[in-house]
Design a protein around this motif. Sequence first.
Motif, PDB file in Angstrom:
ATOM      1  N   PRO A 208       0.889  -1.102  -0.112  1.00  0.00           N
ATOM      2  CA  PRO A 208       0.011  -0.043  -0.052  1.00  0.00           C
ATOM      3  C   PRO A 208       0.889   1.151  -0.175  1.00  0.00           C
ATOM      4  CG  PRO A 208      -0.774  -1.643   1.599  1.00  0.00           C
ATOM      5  CD  PRO A 208       0.545  -2.218   1.182  1.00  0.00           C
ATOM      6  N   GLY A 209       0.538   2.335  -0.842  1.00  0.00           N
ATOM      7  CA  GLY A 209       1.079   3.408  -0.833  1.00  0.00           C
ATOM      8  C   GLY A 209       1.853   3.454  -2.016  1.00  0.00           C
ATOM      9  N   MET A 210       2.280   2.490  -2.827  1.00  0.00           N
ATOM     10  CA  MET A 210       3.101   2.432  -4.045  1.00  0.00           C
ATOM     11  C   MET A 210       2.062   2.808  -5.136  1.00  0.00           C
ATOM     12  SD  MET A 210       4.993  -1.223  -4.169  1.00  0.00           S
ATOM     13  CE  MET A 210       6.487  -1.761  -3.261  1.00  0.00           C
ATOM     14  N   THR A 211       2.861   3.475  -6.101  1.00  0.00           N
ATOM     15  CA  THR A 211       2.144   3.737  -7.404  1.00  0.00           C
ATOM     16  C   THR A 211       2.980   2.981  -8.584  1.00  0.00           C
ATOM     17  OG1 THR A 211       1.597   6.051  -6.684  1.00  0.00           O
ATOM     18  CG2 THR A 211       1.738   5.489  -9.207  1.00  0.00           C
ATOM     19  N   VAL A 212       2.142   2.110  -9.051  1.00  0.00           N
ATOM     20  CA  VAL A 212       2.922   1.145 -10.570  1.00  0.00           C
ATOM     21  C   VAL A 212       2.082   1.349 -11.461  1.00  0.00           C
ATOM     22  CG1 VAL A 212       3.762  -0.417  -8.282  1.00  0.00           C
ATOM     23  CG2 VAL A 212       1.404  -0.584  -9.700  1.00  0.00           C
ATOM     24  N   ALA A 213       2.707   0.667 -12.610  1.00  0.00           N
ATOM     25  CA  ALA A 213       2.123   0.790 -13.717  1.00  0.00           C
ATOM     26  C   ALA A 213       1.504  -0.621 -14.026  1.00  0.00           C
ATOM     27  CB  ALA A 213       3.118   0.758 -14.943  1.00  0.00           C
ATOM     28  N   GLY A 214       0.365  -0.704 -15.015  1.00  0.00           N
ATOM     29  CA  GLY A 214      -0.306  -1.964 -15.250  1.00  0.00           C
ATOM     30  C   GLY A 214      -1.238  -1.788 -16.347  1.00  0.00           C
ATOM     31  N   TRP A 215      -1.887  -2.829 -16.703  1.00  0.00           N
ATOM     32  CA  TRP A 215      -2.579  -3.161 -17.826  1.00  0.00           C
ATOM     33  C   TRP A 215      -4.053  -3.197 -17.566  1.00  0.00           C
ATOM     34  CZ3 TRP A 215      -0.162  -3.000 -22.583  1.00  0.00           C
ATOM     35  CH2 TRP A 215       1.223  -3.296 -22.559  1.00  0.00           C
ATOM     36  N   VAL A 216      -4.919  -2.604 -18.209  1.00  0.00           N
ATOM     37  CA  VAL A 216      -6.513  -2.619 -18.137  1.00  0.00           C
ATOM     38  C   VAL A 216      -6.760  -4.196 -18.623  1.00  0.00           C
ATOM     39  CG1 VAL A 216      -8.620  -1.803 -18.621  1.00  0.00           C
ATOM     40  CG2 VAL A 216      -6.718  -0.227 -18.107  1.00  0.00           C
ATOM     41  N   ARG A 217      -7.442  -4.803 -17.887  1.00  0.00           N
ATOM     42  CA  ARG A 217      -7.611  -6.356 -18.401  1.00  0.00           C
ATOM     43  C   ARG A 217      -9.287  -6.502 -18.393  1.00  0.00           C
ATOM     44  NH1 ARG A 217      -3.518  -7.093 -21.336  1.00  0.00           N
ATOM     45  NH2 ARG A 217      -1.587  -7.798 -20.541  1.00  0.00           N
ATOM     46  N   GLY A 218      -9.937  -5.693 -17.862  1.00  0.00           N
ATOM     47  CA  GLY A 218     -11.331  -5.968 -17.733  1.00  0.00           C
ATOM     48  C   GLY A 218     -12.160  -4.294 -17.255  1.00  0.00           C
ATOM     49  N   LEU A 219     -13.300  -4.191 -18.062  1.00  0.00           N
ATOM     50  CA  LEU A 219     -13.995  -2.957 -17.638  1.00  0.00           C
ATOM     51  C   LEU A 219     -15.704  -3.313 -17.221  1.00  0.00           C
ATOM     52  CD1 LEU A 219     -12.954  -0.640 -20.759  1.00  0.00           C
ATOM     53  CD2 LEU A 219     -12.121  -0.358 -18.456  1.00  0.00           C
ATOM     54  N   LYS A 220     -15.817  -2.946 -15.977  1.00  0.00           N
ATOM     55  CA  LYS A 220     -17.174  -3.300 -15.565  1.00  0.00           C
ATOM     56  C   LYS A 220     -17.811  -2.069 -14.792  1.00  0.00           C
ATOM     57  CE  LYS A 220     -16.398  -7.778 -15.853  1.00  0.00           C
ATOM     58  NZ  LYS A 220     -17.095  -8.711 -16.942  1.00  0.00           N
ATOM     59  N   PRO A 221     -19.293  -2.127 -14.880  1.00  0.00           N
ATOM     60  CA  PRO A 221     -19.785  -0.879 -14.210  1.00  0.00           C
ATOM     61  C   PRO A 221     -19.377  -0.511 -13.068  1.00  0.00           C
ATOM     62  CG  PRO A 221     -21.400  -2.525 -15.023  1.00  0.00           C
ATOM     63  CD  PRO A 221     -20.355  -3.316 -15.106  1.00  0.00           C
ATOM     64  N   TYR A 222     -18.810  -1.264 -12.154  1.00  0.00           N
ATOM     65  CA  TYR A 222     -18.396  -1.099 -10.657  1.00  0.00           C
ATOM     66  C   TYR A 222     -16.689  -0.731 -10.785  1.00  0.00           C
ATOM     67  CZ  TYR A 222     -17.401  -6.140 -11.124  1.00  0.00           C
ATOM     68  OH  TYR A 222     -16.910  -7.312 -11.646  1.00  0.00           O
ATOM     69  N   GLY A 223     -16.124  -0.770 -11.857  1.00  0.00           N
ATOM     70  CA  GLY A 223     -14.717  -0.616 -11.614  1.00  0.00           C
ATOM     71  C   GLY A 223     -13.910  -1.190 -12.878  1.00  0.00           C
ATOM     72  N   THR A 224     -12.588  -0.905 -12.933  1.00  0.00           N
ATOM     73  CA  THR A 224     -11.550  -1.424 -13.948  1.00  0.00           C
ATOM     74  C   THR A 224     -10.708  -2.316 -13.147  1.00  0.00           C
ATOM     75  OG1 THR A 224     -11.708   0.727 -14.913  1.00  0.00           O
ATOM     76  CG2 THR A 224      -9.895  -0.542 -15.436  1.00  0.00           C
ATOM     77  N   PHE A 225     -10.544  -3.698 -13.807  1.00  0.00           N
ATOM     78  CA  PHE A 225      -9.547  -4.334 -13.396  1.00  0.00           C
ATOM     79  C   PHE A 225      -8.302  -4.211 -14.055  1.00  0.00           C
ATOM     80  CE2 PHE A 225     -13.395  -6.768 -12.481  1.00  0.00           C
ATOM     81  CZ  PHE A 225     -13.033  -7.430 -11.250  1.00  0.00           C
ATOM     82  N   VAL A 226      -7.240  -3.991 -13.188  1.00  0.00           N
ATOM     83  CA  VAL A 226      -5.663  -3.686 -13.821  1.00  0.00           C
ATOM     84  C   VAL A 226      -4.770  -4.740 -13.259  1.00  0.00           C
ATOM     85  CG1 VAL A 226      -4.001  -1.930 -13.511  1.00  0.00           C
ATOM     86  CG2 VAL A 226      -6.355  -1.113 -13.511  1.00  0.00           C
TER      87      VAL A 226
END
Length: 311
Positions: A208-226
């Motif tokens: 927790p507290g880190m900022t990292v790079a990732g890939w969007v793998r799923g878009l849902k009405p309740y949020g984005t899976f990264v």
Amino acid sequence: MSNLYLPEGRLLHTDENQRAAATLPALRRALEQETVLEGRAVLCTPQHDLLVNLGPFTGKIPREETALGIREGTTREIAILSRVGKPIAVTVTGLDQGADAPLLLSRRRAQELALEALLACPPGTVLPATVTHLEGFGAFVDLGCGVVSMIGIENCSVSRLSHAGERFTLGQEIFVVLTGADRAQGRLFLSHKELLGTWLENAARFAPGMTVAGWVRGLKPYGTFVELAPNRTGLADQTEGLEENDRVSVYIKAILPDRMKVKLSLIHRLDPQPAPDPLVYFITSGRLSRWEYSPPGRARGKIETIFGPGD
């Protein structure tokens, strides 16, 4: 698994291979012992024979000996044409010092030997492989001497993909795990995700507290899976303006092992990246009997792979 049956290209420049192809007496020993060697295919004749540079010598692979399935008509001719300019696994089947191409070679026999050894491996065996072809449904890999099998898209990683090219690149050297075999059909079944670490092993790479790079793998009405790693995905609240396979930076708000969740906050979209991130393997050798992705003791939503005992 014998290291004689490596994916094509890995034996070519080894001292062992160069010594075995350096002289006619050495090649005669290779013939007698049915040793698999590697050379480079330099030409395909109009008859679809392949000429191969093997050490200081030139050898010929007759068309029917260029690959498993050519003789039977179950392998397409492109399998011959596409080898020109590339490393190729062979056995020596004949020597004729008076011929223009003094060596008679067989790639088919090298593949028969490799396939026989692969079919003898029990489920759970970890093997080296090289990616040869990518499709939406999976990745084709060379397991040894050009013997090809496929990793289904669902077995490339725990993180879901829409195309195998999101995980692998052509020619990439990877590891796979054997999940089973059909001896009658000469087929091998593979997975890959078990080698990329458990939930806890992947979570340990982040805090927790880190900022990292990732890939969007799923878009849902309740949020984005990264996807933070091939076997580790988190959920961000934001979805607006994003598309699948976007590269993004995210702030890690919380890691919750008991719920198998990572909470994220989107920072911004990043410039596209031409190739997948390098893979980090937690297992590269040996044999697995069981692999459990979910944290120990978790009954609900448990994710595991049980490998059969073999023959």
